[in-house]
Scaffold this active site. Structure first.
Site, PDB file in Angstrom:
ATOM      1  N   TYR A 171      26.042   4.875 -38.857  1.00 24.14           N
ATOM      2  CA  TYR A 171      25.958   3.835 -37.825  1.00 24.14           C
ATOM      3  C   TYR A 171      27.214   2.949 -37.881  1.00 24.14           C
ATOM      4  CZ  TYR A 171      24.164  -0.514 -35.619  1.00 24.14           C
ATOM      5  OH  TYR A 171      23.989  -1.648 -34.845  1.00 24.14           O
TER       6      TYR A 171
HETATM    7  N1  NAP Z   1      19.631  -5.951 -33.072  1.00 25.43           N
HETATM    8  C1  NAP Z   1      20.593  -6.333 -33.890  1.00 25.43           C
HETATM    9  O1  NAP Z   1      20.350  -7.076 -34.860  1.00 25.43           O
HETATM   10  C2  NAP Z   1      22.007  -5.877 -33.648  1.00 25.43           C
HETATM   11  C3  NAP Z   1      23.028  -6.378 -34.498  1.00 25.43           C
HETATM   12  C4  NAP Z   1      24.342  -5.975 -34.267  1.00 25.43           C
HETATM   13  C5  NAP Z   1      24.629  -5.100 -33.240  1.00 25.43           C
HETATM   14  N2  NAP Z   1      23.627  -4.618 -32.439  1.00 25.43           N
HETATM   15  C6  NAP Z   1      23.993  -3.698 -31.365  1.00 25.43           C
HETATM   16  O2  NAP Z   1      23.502  -4.185 -30.127  1.00 25.43           O
HETATM   17  C7  NAP Z   1      23.242  -3.070 -29.257  1.00 25.43           C
HETATM   18  C8  NAP Z   1      21.826  -3.152 -28.715  1.00 25.43           C
HETATM   19  O3  NAP Z   1      20.936  -2.962 -29.805  1.00 25.43           O
HETATM   20  P1  NAP Z   1      19.430  -3.472 -29.747  1.00 25.43           P
HETATM   21  O4  NAP Z   1      19.224  -4.298 -30.935  1.00 25.43           O
HETATM   22  O5  NAP Z   1      19.140  -4.016 -28.406  1.00 25.43           O
HETATM   23  O6  NAP Z   1      18.678  -2.089 -29.977  1.00 25.43           O
HETATM   24  P2  NAP Z   1      17.242  -1.575 -29.426  1.00 25.43           P
HETATM   25  O7  NAP Z   1      16.373  -2.723 -29.075  1.00 25.43           O
HETATM   26  O8  NAP Z   1      16.796  -0.581 -30.413  1.00 25.43           O
HETATM   27  O9  NAP Z   1      17.655  -0.857 -28.066  1.00 25.43           O
HETATM   28  C9  NAP Z   1      18.445   0.280 -28.096  1.00 25.43           C
HETATM   29  C10 NAP Z   1      18.333   0.991 -26.783  1.00 25.43           C
HETATM   30  O10 NAP Z   1      19.051   2.237 -26.906  1.00 25.43           O
HETATM   31  C11 NAP Z   1      18.253   3.247 -26.356  1.00 25.43           C
HETATM   32  N3  NAP Z   1      18.532   4.562 -26.960  1.00 25.43           N
HETATM   33  C12 NAP Z   1      18.430   4.906 -28.257  1.00 25.43           C
HETATM   34  N4  NAP Z   1      18.671   6.223 -28.397  1.00 25.43           N
HETATM   35  C13 NAP Z   1      18.936   6.692 -27.163  1.00 25.43           C
HETATM   36  C14 NAP Z   1      19.241   7.979 -26.649  1.00 25.43           C
HETATM   37  N5  NAP Z   1      19.297   9.051 -27.447  1.00 25.43           N
HETATM   38  N6  NAP Z   1      19.456   8.118 -25.334  1.00 25.43           N
HETATM   39  C15 NAP Z   1      19.360   7.060 -24.506  1.00 25.43           C
HETATM   40  N7  NAP Z   1      19.074   5.805 -24.929  1.00 25.43           N
HETATM   41  C16 NAP Z   1      18.853   5.634 -26.240  1.00 25.43           C
HETATM   42  C17 NAP Z   1      16.825   2.834 -26.666  1.00 25.43           C
HETATM   43  O11 NAP Z   1      15.954   3.546 -25.810  1.00 25.43           O
HETATM   44  P3  NAP Z   1      14.371   3.616 -26.107  1.00 25.43           P
HETATM   45  O12 NAP Z   1      13.849   2.331 -25.613  1.00 25.43           O
HETATM   46  O13 NAP Z   1      13.948   4.792 -25.330  1.00 25.43           O
HETATM   47  O14 NAP Z   1      14.209   3.771 -27.580  1.00 25.43           O
HETATM   48  C18 NAP Z   1      16.883   1.346 -26.412  1.00 25.43           C
HETATM   49  O15 NAP Z   1      16.664   1.047 -25.060  1.00 25.43           O
HETATM   50  C19 NAP Z   1      23.488  -1.810 -30.082  1.00 25.43           C
HETATM   51  O16 NAP Z   1      24.795  -1.339 -29.823  1.00 25.43           O
HETATM   52  C20 NAP Z   1      23.394  -2.300 -31.516  1.00 25.43           C
HETATM   53  O17 NAP Z   1      24.144  -1.492 -32.375  1.00 25.43           O
HETATM   54  C21 NAP Z   1      22.321  -4.992 -32.615  1.00 25.43           C
END
Ligand code: NAP
Length: 248
Positions: A171
């Site tokens: 990741y």
């Molecule tokens: N949350 C944190 O603390 C955090 C911290 C630093 C950076 N980030 C970054 O912020 C961004 C958003 O993350 P988040 O926290 O919002 O994550 P999240 O809530 O897990 O959402 C991720 C999204 O990606 C989709 N996804 C995953 N695998 C996929 C696939 N194979 N094909 C199509 N869609 C797919 C998921 O779809 P489904 O709904 O179908 O699963 C979900 O809608 C990411 O780039 C993450 O790395 C997050």
């Protein structure tokens, strides 16, 4: 150009009016919050993700809020072929003729693990969703982005994209490569004032992804995804014109 990222940015009314913005991972977490906010500011949003009922919920919320009719584009980024990305670009061209914003929020993360222990399949899938999908989609949407007077591509990154961290595994490696890719693209297009590339680390957010990595987190104390949205709106909209190649 010096500036600081305005995390408390207040977008002006209808900031994104007449813009077409593609958001990946739009069914949940940060992508969902950003898609709703973009639509609330007048953008036509293309909701891309893999779980259709989640995308439909976002679609319905946008319609209820009086936003421009969005579009749903179901796509599983794990293993999607070059052809499927081309079909996406062809569909966007047919429906909208151009793209003004591309926000990459989809992310694959299962758990923290030492590189020694990583399953080969996990390595491949993570790089596919977190890096290859972002490259291929951007690459094939570039002709559409170039038709916009002010196109903004934003990749969401993470702290492990800036500095290698043990157990953040593939990741973190994918995020580091994503930032390098963003900077390379920004340098290669520096003579195109209408096209910019940036990345943004939102910090810890109260989402499903966070819970997978930190199941012991007191999740209520982690900021909601909406807290990172103002910075994304700034990056997507006209107020950040001229800013490119920044890992923010
Ligand atoms: N949350 C944190 O603390 C955090 C911290 C630093 C950076 N980030 C970054 O912020 C961004 C958003 O993350 P988040 O926290 O919002 O994550 P999240 O809530 O897990 O959402 C991720 C999204 O990606 C989709 N996804 C995953 N695998 C996929 C696939 N194979 N094909 C199509 N869609 C797919 C998921 O779809 P489904 O709904 O179908 O699963 C979900 O809608 C990411 O780039 C993450 O790395 C997050």
């Amino acid at each position: 150009m010096s500036f600081s990222l305005p995390r408390d940015y207040t977008p002006k009314h209808r900031l994104l009016k007449d813009r077409v913005i593609l958001v990946t991972g739009a069914g949940d977490g940060l992508g969902k919050a950003a898609a709703l906010a973009c639509a609330g500011l007048g953008a036509t949003v293309v909701l891309l993700g893999r779980t259709v009922p989640k995308l439909e919920q976002v679609y319905d919320a946008i319609e209820r809020g009086g936003g421009a009719t969005p579009a749903i584009y179901p796509m599983n980024l794990a293993g999607a072929s070059w052809n499927e990305y081309q079909q996406l670009a062809d569909t966007l061209e047919r429906e909208f003729g151009r793209l003004d914003g591309l926000l990459h929020c989809a992310a694959h993360f299962k758990a923290f693990a030492a590189l020694d222990d990583l399953e080969p399949r996990e390595w491949v899938e993570s790089l596919q969703v977190n890096l290859t999908a972002a490259y291929t989609m951007t690459r094939l949407c570039l002709p559409l982005l170039r038709r916009s007077a002010d196109a903004s591509v934003v990749f969401t990154s993470a702290a492990s994209g800036r500095e290698a961290k043990p157990f953040h595994g593939v990741y973190g490696i994918a995020k580091a490569a994503l930032e390098a890719m963003m900077k390379t693209w920004a340098q290669e297009t520096e003579l195109e004032p209408g096209l910019r590339f940036n990345s943004f680390d939102p910090g810890p957010l109260r989402t499903g992804l966070r819970l997978k990595g930190y199941p012991g987190d007191v999740i209520d104390k982690v900021p909601p995804p909406e807290s990172a949205v103002p910075a994304l709106l700034w990056l997507l909209g006209p107020d950040s014109r001229g800013v490119s190649g920044r890992a923010l």
